[in-house]
Write a protein that holds these residues in place. Structure first.
Motif, short mmCIF file in Angstrom:
data_model
loop_
_atom_site.label_atom_id
_atom_site.label_comp_id
_atom_site.label_asym_id
_atom_site.label_seq_id
_atom_site.Cartn_x
_atom_site.Cartn_y
_atom_site.Cartn_z
N LEU A 157 -2.46 -5.39 46.09
CA LEU A 157 -1.93 -4.77 47.31
C LEU A 157 -3.06 -4.40 48.28
O LEU A 157 -3.00 -4.67 49.47
N ILE A 197 -4.54 -7.52 49.91
CA ILE A 197 -3.72 -8.05 51.00
C ILE A 197 -3.87 -7.18 52.24
O ILE A 197 -4.03 -7.67 53.36
N ALA A 198 -3.83 -5.84 52.02
CA ALA A 198 -3.96 -4.93 53.17
C ALA A 198 -5.31 -5.11 53.85
O ALA A 198 -5.41 -5.12 55.08
N ALA A 209 -5.34 -8.23 55.85
CA ALA A 209 -4.54 -8.04 57.08
C ALA A 209 -5.31 -7.24 58.11
O ALA A 209 -5.25 -7.51 59.30
N LEU A 210 -6.08 -6.24 57.66
CA LEU A 210 -6.81 -5.39 58.60
C LEU A 210 -8.06 -6.06 59.14
O LEU A 210 -8.43 -5.89 60.29
N SER A 251 -8.81 -9.39 59.16
CA SER A 251 -8.71 -10.73 59.72
C SER A 251 -8.85 -10.66 61.23
O SER A 251 -8.46 -9.70 61.86
N GLY A 252 -9.42 -11.68 61.80
CA GLY A 252 -9.55 -11.73 63.25
C GLY A 252 -10.79 -11.02 63.78
O GLY A 252 -10.92 -10.85 64.96
#
Lengths: 495, 197
Positions: free
Chosen positions: A24, A27-28, A31-32, A34-35
């Protein structure tokens, strides 16, 4: 038996929970985060300007904005007409069509390696074809190193030699074919020089080894529009600049303290790193005629001129074609000429299109210990010349020989006012409208000598004349006269 | 054979992970959305009786700062009064006939009065981003804000300017916003800016 089985199941479950929590969190985190990769850039070096432009990815290929790439090199404009994008650079016309590889440059067909992209009025060309395209537009040789994204317009590459002296302690002396201004960072056993705006190219071998127990090797690498030189040593080393930025000497620090005032940052509310870093900022050393400068010898530069802004920091947009950083540099060069002509040896903080923070400018100036610091600004508002001295709070948290960074100017305020008065009188004499003010304008408050800032406004609102030599020269001459008139006061304080 | 409760647990965890990722992505997207700048500032609510105040108004023509009397409705609280004062000042600058224009959407978000004597002025991003760049032009704005608030709210000795709640290096490339402004140290500047010489 039942208890053992139950414990086993419970243990498995806890293990599973741990795995699930890690999953978990992973993944978080993805998500935070990326970019936010490092922005791709291409650096362009030329005799006119050294600069970087961002690289955009389109259709899995690297693209750059052609207008941004040409803007610092000359007069350029672009116009969109349907799918067509027409570029006008100096006297050269080029026409590109959206989603087509074929273009017209200098009235001849030109084949791009991938389609031209029109993105919201912005013309993007594939990076792989930029070298040939610029060569056609500029009409000269262009060399592109695709692996490091560094593009050289003409013969601008800066080469260097590196040699370790046999003296004790040994020192590494690097001589460059043109002045350089790298960012320097140290870590245990290493000193890194990052050349962002200098077209420094690799020596014959990217790794140089030295027959010295103190400085063992130097390695050169290039990536993302930058070159980096890493010097490996077995002892802490410092870098010092001399010969107007042509020479960098790396060696162990001198044990003897300098006689110049030491300034450090002890104010808690400034987030920038302390200006008195272990690595001295790039500063021209005393002239070569001085064979053995002693630490207590007086500094050789009478004046330090600081052309504000520069590099990525353009300053005010004075007109469609004129940015403040160019005007300040032009004026700073004229002022140096005028001061040198009066026998006042002058150093420019930047003599190229270089990005420098106010802290860096202040540390460079304080280390040079001049009698006077003059910061140059330009504006499109109003007319005439404005002179500023620092607006500082009355008290600073000085600690022994260390001055509070934010109020380091306070002991020199009266001297700065005297110089401003002298310069204002000289400008008045030449009929220039002049106004003297105080201002919270960095780095004036961090300077440990007389310090003034000049803001030049256009004559009678005619912005086009602001960057003309005809307008700037008499102002520079008057400012230099004012500084020269205050020479005795300035010299008295230096002694 | 994996027990059923473990499979159920795994499914719940994956759903939770995806849900949190989506939430985190939404939060990031939301944070990067620029605030919609309204073309005009919201008119201050009339929270109290009108009072006579002195606004220090910047004039680009000549580069001066001039005191200007005005009657504006002011609430009772010091902090709210400070905010209304600066909003009244900004109303002048955002008017078409302003002597010192600011960018569209410029606003004072908040003023915080912190004892002893510190006023923190929080401007919005449009204020700083749309501000014209230049030493004097930026100085006129800062002096106008600082002098208006210190002249009308007794006891203010220091001010600090933030932009969107954060410290910013300069207003528009020149005037330093990293330090606190000492009102006493600002007084000579205000006098200089009022002088026609």
């Amino acid at each position: 038996m039942t208890t053992t089985a139950s414990r086993k199941t419970s243990g498995e479950f806890r293990g599973f929970l741990r795995l699930a929590v890690r999953f978990l969190l992973a993944i978080a985190s993805v998500a935070l985060l990326s970019g936010s990769p490092e922005e791709k850039r291409v650096s362009i070096y030329s005799t006119i300007a050294n600069y970087s432009i961002p690289v955009a990815e389109r259709n899995k290929l690297d693209y750059v904005g052609l207008l941004e790439g040409l803007e610092p090199l000359g007069s350029v404009s672009a116009r969109v007409n349907g799918d067509h994008w027409r570029l006008h650079y100096n006297d050269v016309y080029a026409e590109f069509t959206a989603n087509k590889r074929r273009a017209r440059v200098r009235e001849k067909d030109f084949e791009l390696p991938a389609n031209f992209i029109l993105d919201g009025g912005r013309g993007l060309v594939p990076l792989a074809g930029l070298s040939n395209l610029l060569s056609r537009i500029l009409g000269g040789p262009v060399t592109f190193t695709s692996s490091s994204r560094r593009l050289f317009v003409g013969n601008v590459a800066v080469h260097f030699t590196a040699q370790v002296s046999n003296t004790a302690p040994s020192k590494l002396t690097m001589n460059f074919t043109a002045p350089v201004n790298p960012t320097i960072a140290t870590e245990p056993g290493k000193l890194r020089m990052t050349f962002t705006h200098d077209p420094v190219v690799a020596p014959s071998s990217p790794r140089l080894t030295f027959d010295s127990p103190l400085i063992t090797s130097a390695s050169f690498a290039e990536s993302n529009g930058e070159a980096e030189l890493v010097i490996t040593s077995t002892v802490p080393v410092l870098a010092s600049f001399s010969n107007n930025g042509h020479t960098i000497t790396v060696g162990p620090p001198r044990a003897t303290a300098t006689a110049t005032a030491t300034v450090t940052q002890i104010s808690p509310n400034v987030q920038t790193p302390p200006p008195l870093s272990p690595v001295p900022p790039p500063l021209p050393a005393p002239p070569a005629t001085v064979a053995t400068p002693s630490p207590s010898a007086p500094p050789h530069y009478f004046a330090v001129i600081d052309a504000s802004h520069g590099g990525d920091e353009r300053g005010a947009a004075l007109s469609d074609q004129m940015v403040e950083k160019d005007v300040t540099l032009a004026f700073a060069r004229l002022l140096r000429q005028e001061l040198n002509g009066r026998g006042l040896l002058t150093l420019l903080v930047r003599d190229a299109d270089t990005t420098l923070t106010p802290d860096r400018r202040a540390t460079m100036t304080n280390a040079a210990a001049p009698a006077i610091y003059v910061c140059v600004h330009a504006t499109s508002q109003g007319t005439g010349v404005r002179l500023y001295t620092a607006l500082t709070a009355s008290s600073g948290a000085n600690a022994g020989p260390f001055l509070d960074w934010d109020t380091a100017q306070v002991p020199f305020q009266a001297l700065s006012d005297a110089v401003a008065t002298s310069v204002a009188a000289a400008l008045h004499e030449k009929q220039f409208p002049v106004r003297t003010l105080i201002a919270p304008l960095r780095p004036l408050n961090n300077i440990t000598t007389a310090a003034i800032a000049i803001e030049i406004a256009p004559p009678g609102g005619d912005i086009a004349r602001l960057n003309s030599v005809a307008y700037q020269q008499p102002i520079a001459a008057a400012v230099a006269s004012g500084v020269a008139d205050a020479r005795d006061q300035l010299q008295a304080v230096r002694k | 054979m994996i027990p059923r409760h473990l499979i159920l647990g795994a499914v719940v965890m994956i759903i939770l992970a995806l849900g949190m990722s989506f939430y985190a992505w939404q939060m990031r997207g939301g944070a990067s959305q620029p605030e919609t700048a309204s073309p005009q500032p919201v008119a201050p609510p009339a929270l109290g009786p009108s009072e006579q105040v002195t606004l220090y108004v910047a004039y680009d023509d000549g580069g001066f700062l001039r005191p200007q009397s005005a009657r504006i409705p002011l609430p009772a609280g010091r902090q709210e009064r400070a905010e209304e004062l600066l909003r009244a000042l900004l109303n002048i600058y955002l008017d078409k006939s302003s002597p010192h224009t600011l960018g569209a959407g410029s606003e004072v978000r908040d003023v915080y009065l912190v004892d002893p004597g510190l006023a923190i002025i929080d401007l919005n991003a449009a204020f700083a981003d749309g501000h014209r760049s230049g030493v004097l032009i930026e100085e006129l704005t800062v002096a106008s804000l600082v002098e208006t608030i210190s002249a009308n709210i007794p006891g203010i000795t220091r001010t600090k300017i933030l932009v969107d709640g954060k410290e910013r290096d300069t207003l528009a490339g020149h005037l330093d916003l990293t330090n606190f402004y000492d009102v006493a140290a600002f007084s000579p500047l205000v006098l200089q800016l009022q002088s026609t010489r």
